[in-house]
Design a protein around this motif. Structure first.
Motif, short mmCIF file in Angstrom:
data_model
loop_
_atom_site.label_atom_id
_atom_site.label_comp_id
_atom_site.label_asym_id
_atom_site.label_seq_id
_atom_site.Cartn_x
_atom_site.Cartn_y
_atom_site.Cartn_z
N GLY A 1 0.65 -1.30 0.00
CA GLY A 1 0.08 0.25 -0.39
C GLY A 1 0.72 0.65 0.37
N LEU A 2 1.82 1.24 0.70
CA LEU A 2 2.72 2.25 1.01
C LEU A 2 3.52 2.49 -0.58
CD1 LEU A 2 4.63 4.84 2.38
CD2 LEU A 2 6.17 2.79 2.68
N ALA A 3 3.63 1.65 -1.36
CA ALA A 3 4.14 2.10 -3.22
C ALA A 3 2.89 2.51 -3.49
CB ALA A 3 4.98 0.53 -2.86
N GLY A 4 1.94 1.51 -2.88
CA GLY A 4 0.90 2.73 -3.86
C GLY A 4 0.82 4.04 -3.77
N THR A 5 0.64 4.25 -3.14
CA THR A 5 0.51 5.96 -2.40
C THR A 5 1.55 7.06 -3.28
OG1 THR A 5 2.30 5.95 -0.14
CG2 THR A 5 -0.31 5.77 -0.31
N ARG A 6 3.62 6.03 -3.15
CA ARG A 6 4.05 7.01 -3.75
C ARG A 6 3.69 6.93 -5.47
NH1 ARG A 6 8.88 4.74 0.55
NH2 ARG A 6 8.11 6.00 2.18
N ALA A 7 3.21 6.06 -5.62
CA ALA A 7 2.74 5.76 -7.58
C ALA A 7 1.43 7.35 -8.12
CB ALA A 7 2.29 4.52 -8.16
N ILE A 8 1.14 7.93 -7.36
CA ILE A 8 0.00 9.25 -6.88
C ILE A 8 1.15 9.70 -7.33
CG2 ILE A 8 -1.30 9.99 -6.29
CD1 ILE A 8 -2.37 8.35 -3.83
N PRO A 9 1.03 10.63 -8.71
CA PRO A 9 2.14 11.61 -9.63
C PRO A 9 1.19 12.74 -8.53
CG PRO A 9 -0.08 10.77 -11.22
CD PRO A 9 -0.63 9.87 -9.53
N GLY A 10 2.22 13.17 -8.83
CA GLY A 10 2.92 14.36 -7.70
C GLY A 10 2.31 15.98 -8.50
N LYS A 11 2.43 17.13 -7.57
CA LYS A 11 2.32 18.56 -7.68
C LYS A 11 2.92 18.51 -9.62
CE LYS A 11 2.94 22.71 -6.70
NZ LYS A 11 4.04 23.95 -5.17
N HIS A 12 1.24 18.81 -10.02
CA HIS A 12 2.36 18.84 -11.58
C HIS A 12 2.42 18.18 -12.25
CE1 HIS A 12 1.26 22.97 -9.62
NE2 HIS A 12 2.86 23.37 -9.50
N GLY A 13 1.84 17.30 -11.95
CA GLY A 13 2.09 15.63 -12.81
C GLY A 13 3.54 15.59 -12.33
N GLY A 14 4.74 16.06 -11.42
CA GLY A 14 6.13 15.28 -11.30
C GLY A 14 5.90 14.23 -10.62
N PRO A 15 6.84 13.61 -10.20
CA PRO A 15 7.17 13.15 -9.15
C PRO A 15 6.61 13.62 -7.30
CG PRO A 15 8.86 13.59 -9.71
CD PRO A 15 8.68 14.42 -10.51
#
Lengths: 356, 356
Positions: free
Chosen positions: B269-283
């Motif tokens: 699950g933790l890995a999944g939260t990190r797959a969500i695109p960040g601000k402005h589509g960046g990491p």
């Protein structure tokens, strides 16, 4: 207050929660003794003014055990073994039945009353500590049948010194409550987040605020949460079975095209969101959302909230939704129903781009 | 822009999304024709300046079908039947395979290209509409194999006029993507929320921010979401079976005391939260949280954000956690890692009570 909570208070485990409790006690003029298996934590917490390392011969009026979940039982028993005959022992672990079992047969079990402050941080360690960590937070006090009245009063006094709001629950009730309000939601959020691993980036490009909200807690430390959730296995497993049965119903409704069944499950969820206590423990207030486009650089949020403040409309909640392609953020302001039109007009008159 | 999107644009269904599209087109100088089975919606949308009611003989260059999910297929087919021979038809429904099936055999199917703007509001109806509803939001364009290049270009031009960010996906890919990023998270949030119905008030007193976040989307309209989720039954059922299998693993791990298995699920699950695109589509950017106690009356948030602005630290996210017993709110400010100490010092120098 000091009558009910005489010093010194001993804090076992100078991490985030333990050191924060120590700082709150010191602020109230109560002498604090610190112990920790980590000499570095002990040095850091002492350096922050949280207390002095416990010395041989020190006897505390109250021992607060604040160690990781898997070590609670032995640490509470050790505290009962070594403390003075009037010393009260509490712990701040997030499950309550398991540590109680570990000390139930102890001759001094009447001097133990477990507790659980509903506060924390994604940070850990004494450097993240604060005397204000518990201000206004619920703090469960979980007396068992054999607990003495003196012990309960002394733990309640600690809760008061920390500025928290006491909630009286039996250990078994507490564990059922946190299974429902914390552990099962955490597990389900983690399962949802798990479905995002390995998804194609162009699929994830459609990610909106909803799934970010659902999965936020799943970013917590897996080692810590496996101890917390695993330590509450009975209550968690019972509730998780109920969720699994309802998930099977949802799956059948979706696969069979049973719209009425699906709608009924979703309506049950809607009713659940309305059961969550609202602001200050009162009923949930109906809110309207106002969206404002805010350029993404320092100062713009200040300008926005200055204009919000001037409008006289109180803000119930705020979220920032950074959109994926543009140097602009969407700020969602939740306000009491009936106040949205006024806020919209006020913000638009100041040049903000808004929509409901 | 007007070369790629000649007028008039016809909007079928003058609700929130349809009227917002109409307003964006009118703002860009494109003539808009409106139609709706509700005379009141039509009057309201016209009155807002979203366009004029469609009259006999009017022929649109682009028809945008914005009706409830269960009526999409027939409305798209009707638009293809009655429009001019060069008219392109799109829809803005939240599933894409089902409406395509409804028009797949249509002789003019090449002039249809489905689409899906990722924007909305808990409000509905034309009064909630805004030309800025789509600014910076993803907008899926879902060309099928038989779609003409002209049709795709014209729908892409609409997305640009609305200020949204185009995401090209096939209809089947789109439906899998929204099952993952929206429909299954919604269903699971609803199941979690359902467990809160009937819980004892003293148990719910332990409710924290986590379960509020997890269940927020479950407050959506059950009738609408049963149409949306039910209309994407194949993709939703497939993914929901995967979640059910993992839930069974979680249940077994909890019931059997298998800490390693539980930790492994949580790590997934933790890995999944990190797959969500960040601000402005960046990491995703690593952030630290700063908590500030804020008195609960108008003007205090303005004062806080003025001080935040003066500190020069940019805010990535904000949450307000109203605690249950006190007239004070806890505001959580998320800032880039490494900026938290500076912000804490700046706020404390202004008298704010803070902690990390």
């Amino acid at each position: 207050m000091s009558d009910l909570l005489p010093g010194p208070v001993e804090v076992v485990g100078a991490g985030l929660v333990g050191t924060s409790i120590a700082l709150a006690c010191q602020r109230a003029g109560i002498d604090v003794l610190l112990s920790d298996t980590s000499a570095e934590h002990l040095r850091t917490a002492s350096g922050l003014g949280a207390g002095r390392p416990k010395a041989p011969g020190d006897v505390a009026a109250l021992v607060v055990v604040a160690v990781p979940p898997d070590h609670l039982g032995e640490a509470i028993a050790a505290a009962l073994d070594t403390a003075g005959e009037d010393t009260v022992v509490t712990d701040v672990g997030s499950v309550k039945a398991a540590p109680l079992e570990a000390v139930a047969g102890h001759p001094a079990a009447s001097r133990y009353v477990g507790s659980h402050p509903m506060a924390g941080s994604e940070r850990s360690g004494p450097l993240a500590a604060s005397a204000d960590l518990f201000t206004g937070r619920p703090w469960a006090i979980c007396r068992h049948d054999g607990a003495s009245a003196t012990a309960v009063r002394r733990v309640a006094a600690l809760v008061e010194v920390c500025g928290a709001v006491p909630v009286m629950l039996t250990p078994a009730e507490h564990d059922k409550a946190v299974a429902r309000t914390s552990h099962v939601p955490h597990l389900l959020a983690s399962l949802v987040a798990g479905t995002l691993t390995g998804a194609a980036p162009e699929h994830l490009a459609l990610t909106g605020q909803g799934v970010r909200d659902v999965t936020r807690v799943a970013a917590g430390d897996p080692t810590l949460y496996s101890q917390i959730i695993g330590g509450n296995s009975k209550a968690v497993a019972g509730l998780l079975r109920e969720v699994r049965d309802r998930l099977d119903l949802a799956l059948a409704a979706v696969a069979d095209g049973d719209r009425a069944g699906l709608e009924s499950l979703l309506a049950h969820g809607l009713a659940g969101t309305r059961a969550i206590p609202g602001k200050h423990g009162g009923p949930v207030q109906a809110v309207s959302a106002v969206h404002v486009a805010v350029p993404d650089h320092p100062g713009e949020l200040a300008r926005l909230f200055a204009d919000v403040g001037a409008s006289g409309v109180n803000i119930e909640d705020v979220r920032i939704d950074h959109d994926p392609g543009r140097p602009v953020g969407l700020v969602e302001l939740d306000v009491a129903e009936g106040r949205a039109e006024h806020l919209l007009a006020a913000l638009e008159s100041k040049g903000w781009v808004t929509h409901r």
